[in-house]
Design an enzyme around this catalytic site. Structure first.
Site, mmCIF file in Angstrom:
data_model
loop_
_atom_site.group_PDB
_atom_site.id
_atom_site.type_symbol
_atom_site.label_atom_id
_atom_site.label_comp_id
_atom_site.label_asym_id
_atom_site.label_seq_id
_atom_site.Cartn_x
_atom_site.Cartn_y
_atom_site.Cartn_z
ATOM 1 N N GLU A 1 -48.319 19.993 29.236
ATOM 2 C CA GLU A 1 -47.680 21.324 29.200
ATOM 3 C C GLU A 1 -48.744 22.285 28.689
ATOM 4 O O GLU A 1 -48.970 22.364 27.486
ATOM 5 C CB GLU A 1 -46.455 21.304 28.271
ATOM 6 C CG GLU A 1 -45.362 20.317 28.681
ATOM 7 C CD GLU A 1 -44.526 20.821 29.843
ATOM 8 O OE1 GLU A 1 -44.656 22.008 30.206
ATOM 9 O OE2 GLU A 1 -43.739 20.034 30.383
ATOM 10 N N CYS B 1 -46.698 30.323 25.294
ATOM 11 C CA CYS B 1 -47.386 29.867 26.503
ATOM 12 C C CYS B 1 -46.930 30.642 27.732
ATOM 13 O O CYS B 1 -47.688 30.863 28.662
ATOM 14 C CB CYS B 1 -47.143 28.383 26.714
ATOM 15 S SG CYS B 1 -45.395 27.965 26.784
HETATM 16 P P1 NAD Z 1 -54.509 23.222 21.134
HETATM 17 O O1 NAD Z 1 -54.820 22.696 22.478
HETATM 18 O O2 NAD Z 1 -55.630 23.769 20.328
HETATM 19 O O3 NAD Z 1 -53.819 22.130 20.196
HETATM 20 C C1 NAD Z 1 -52.648 21.400 20.564
HETATM 21 C C2 NAD Z 1 -52.651 20.034 19.890
HETATM 22 O O4 NAD Z 1 -53.791 19.317 20.332
HETATM 23 C C3 NAD Z 1 -52.706 20.053 18.359
HETATM 24 O O5 NAD Z 1 -51.781 19.111 17.839
HETATM 25 C C4 NAD Z 1 -54.128 19.605 18.052
HETATM 26 O O6 NAD Z 1 -54.206 18.851 16.868
HETATM 27 C C5 NAD Z 1 -54.430 18.708 19.238
HETATM 28 N N1 NAD Z 1 -55.880 18.572 19.537
HETATM 29 C C6 NAD Z 1 -56.894 19.372 19.180
HETATM 30 N N2 NAD Z 1 -58.072 18.883 19.628
HETATM 31 C C7 NAD Z 1 -57.789 17.732 20.266
HETATM 32 C C8 NAD Z 1 -58.577 16.740 20.957
HETATM 33 N N3 NAD Z 1 -59.892 16.840 21.066
HETATM 34 N N4 NAD Z 1 -57.951 15.693 21.503
HETATM 35 C C9 NAD Z 1 -56.617 15.567 21.426
HETATM 36 N N5 NAD Z 1 -55.821 16.473 20.800
HETATM 37 C C10 NAD Z 1 -56.397 17.540 20.232
HETATM 38 O O7 NAD Z 1 -53.386 24.307 21.380
HETATM 39 P P2 NAD Z 1 -52.786 25.329 20.343
HETATM 40 O O8 NAD Z 1 -53.814 26.365 20.005
HETATM 41 O O9 NAD Z 1 -52.121 24.603 19.230
HETATM 42 O O10 NAD Z 1 -51.638 26.014 21.237
HETATM 43 C C11 NAD Z 1 -51.909 27.093 22.069
HETATM 44 C C12 NAD Z 1 -52.035 26.671 23.520
HETATM 45 O O11 NAD Z 1 -50.934 25.860 23.867
HETATM 46 C C13 NAD Z 1 -52.007 27.834 24.486
HETATM 47 O O12 NAD Z 1 -52.961 27.613 25.493
HETATM 48 C C14 NAD Z 1 -50.597 27.779 25.053
HETATM 49 O O13 NAD Z 1 -50.453 28.355 26.322
HETATM 50 C C15 NAD Z 1 -50.344 26.316 25.076
HETATM 51 N N6 NAD Z 1 -48.906 26.054 25.049
HETATM 52 C C16 NAD Z 1 -48.294 25.542 26.153
HETATM 53 C C17 NAD Z 1 -46.927 25.334 26.141
HETATM 54 C C18 NAD Z 1 -46.185 24.758 27.327
HETATM 55 O O14 NAD Z 1 -45.052 24.337 27.143
HETATM 56 N N7 NAD Z 1 -46.761 24.744 28.513
HETATM 57 C C19 NAD Z 1 -46.194 25.652 25.007
HETATM 58 C C20 NAD Z 1 -46.856 26.172 23.903
HETATM 59 C C21 NAD Z 1 -48.217 26.358 23.928
#
Ligand code: NAD
Length: 478
Positions: A218, A252
């Protein structure tokens, strides 16, 4: 930071998988009890969780959090409870003619996959961890959750509450930073649901691929708003402002940029400004308006505006209370509309994820469509207008995860619709019957009749006339 060293993660996974295997087949009542416990957790402690989220953000509307994170997740749990018996029903399929007549049976059983990992972001910390959990449990799975490190108080409280309402072999929360997340995404789960950025999603998929773990991603993207000439501009402005200002644009599905008819640009910008004035007479001390989550995220948004200004954009700050934001350290940022944007600006290249709204113009609808098609497939697409032919043209000639017509965001609130992206905005989906399928294994079960079919059709060596007749019967064009 956190409690997720690799051997501990592997231990929890083993505990859950062993319990899953031993308990099979589990009655639907056991699954329902787990969902009911999730709902009870949210009813009993929803307000505590909302306060924790507010502390994590600096400021976040209590009421908005109760709606977006708590009641929406309770509602989704109830939706799962109501529909799961139907979703889980074995489906009869037709065996090939004439096998059915001879007594063959074919069916699809929707079976649980096992242990499903959930990796969630900070912007809706409860909704994006516990909503998938409701459907993961409905499908009969166990789950390990790794919430975001940016909402530490919420993640710690979630962990404590999950320990109170579930056994470790049912649901477990693992806290920690990116290094824990990385180890988590490398575990040999039976399925992994990741919500977060497109960049991290690619890393998660790469880590999951090493164990061939199927993923639901997502992700995010630049969700466009297309204003048609037939739109009610005042209404559209109010709705766009609402969607862009909610959670300070950290959604998002937030409308990322507007694309409007060139001669209506003034009217569109004025309508959004009016919408902001109606909802937020002030921003700085207004609890209805959220802060940007961290200083780093705040600085990124400020430099996005400066980058646009430096490259020639007109910058319009919508500041209804005429407040001075420069002296505040509350990380509150007024909605900032950018006109005359160009594709080399950061604001037109990256997902904005904050209260900045670039405006582009078009003269013919197909220019708007071509612009959208020239970029990554977005998570959401919004069309405002009452011209059915134009609406269908926009919808049938573009691709996006989902669509809301005459508003923004709302398709995600319909529990019965699948929610997910396409291409760089994600893969797979949950919500709706599709989510139950996503977290289930569609197991094909065929039962052979007593009669020896292969022999009857001559499809058993030694091959002879009977086999040749069977083949000849099939070799026909249609
Ligand atoms: P992010 O990708 O920075 O982090 C999300 C999760 O990934 C966190 O739990 C983090 O600990 C983990 N993570 C970080 N580095 C990682 C790695 N190398 N390997 C595996 N996991 C890792 O996202 P964010 O800043 O927390 O959220 C914002 C983003 O999320 C935006 O791009 C937004 O559009 C997206 N988002 C999408 C949805 C959806 O339902 N499609 C909903 C909310 C947010």
């Amino acid at each position: 930071m956190g409690d997720g060293n690799k051997s501990e993660l592997e231990r929890v996974l083993k505990v859950q998988r062993d319990a899953f295997t031993t308990a099979r087949p589990e009655p639907m009542e056991v699954r329902k009890d787990r969902i009911k416990r999730g709902i009870a957790l949210l009813v009993d402690h929803g307000e505590d969780l909302a306060r924790a989220m507010s502390a994590d953000f600096g400021s976040r509307s209590f009421e908005a959090t109760m709606v977006t994170d708590i009641t929406s997740t309770i509602g989704f749990g109830k939706y799962c409870l109501k529909n799961m018996d139907h979703w889980a029903k074995t489906q009869k399929r037709s065996p090939r003619f004439p096998l059915g007549l001879l007594g063959a049976k074919a069916e699809v059983r929707y079976e649980p996959k096992g242990v499903i990992g959930i990796l969630s972001p900070w912007n809706f910390p409860i909704q994006l961890s516990l909503s998938p959990l409701m459907q993961v449990l409905a499908a009969g799975n166990r789950s390990m959750i790794k919430p975001s490190e940016f909402t530490e108080a919420t993640s710690e409280l979630t962990k404590n509450l999950i320990q109170q309402y579930y056994n470790e072999d049912e649901v477990a929360v693992i806290t920690g930073g990116p290094e824990v997340a990385q180890a988590f995404s490398g575990l040999p789960f039976d399925h992994l649901v990741f919500t977060g950025s497109t960049q991290t999603g690619a890393k998660v998929m790469e880590a999951a691929a090493k164990n061939l773990v199927p993923v639901t991603l997502e992700l995010g993207g630049k969700s466009p708003v297309v204003l048609g000439r037939s739109a009610d501009y005042e209404k559209a402005g109010e709705r766009i402002a609402m969607g862009k200002m909610m959670n300070a644009g950290q959604i998002c599905l937030a409308p990322d940029y507007m694309i409007v008819p060139e001669e209506r640009e003034e009217a569109a910008v004025a309508a959004v400004q009016l919408g902001v004035h109606h909802m937020y007479p002030t921003l700085l001390d207004n609890d209805d308006y959220s802060s940007v989550v961290t200083d780093k995220h705040f600085d990124r948004l400020q430099s996005m505006v400066e980058d646009a200004r430096g490259k020639g954009a007109e910058v319009i700050e919508v500041n209804p209370g005429d407040e001075d934001f420069s002296g505040s350290n509350a990380r509150k940022m007024p909605l900032t509309i950018l006109r005359n944007v160009t594709d080399d600006m950061q604001a037109m290249q990256e997902e904005i994820f904050g209260p900045i709204l670039p405006v582009k113009t078009y003269s013919q609808t197909n220019e708007a469509i071509d612009y959208i098609n020239g970029r990554d497939r977005p998570l959401g697409l919004y069309y405002f207008g009452n011209d059915k032919a134009e609406r269908e043209e926009v919808l049938t000639r573009t691709i996006s995860g989902g669509v809301t017509v005459n508003d923004v965001l709302f398709h995600v609130s319909v529990e019965d619709l699948p929610f997910g992206g396409v291409g760089p905005s994600g893969m797979g989906s949950y919500h709706g019957p599709e989510g139950f399928r996503e977290f289930s294994h569609a197991r094909a079960v065929y039962t052979q009749p007593k009669i020896d079919i292969a022999k009857l059709a001559g499809l058993r060596p030694p091959y002879g006339d009977s086999a040749r007749k069977t083949i000849a019967r099939e070799m026909k064009k249609v």
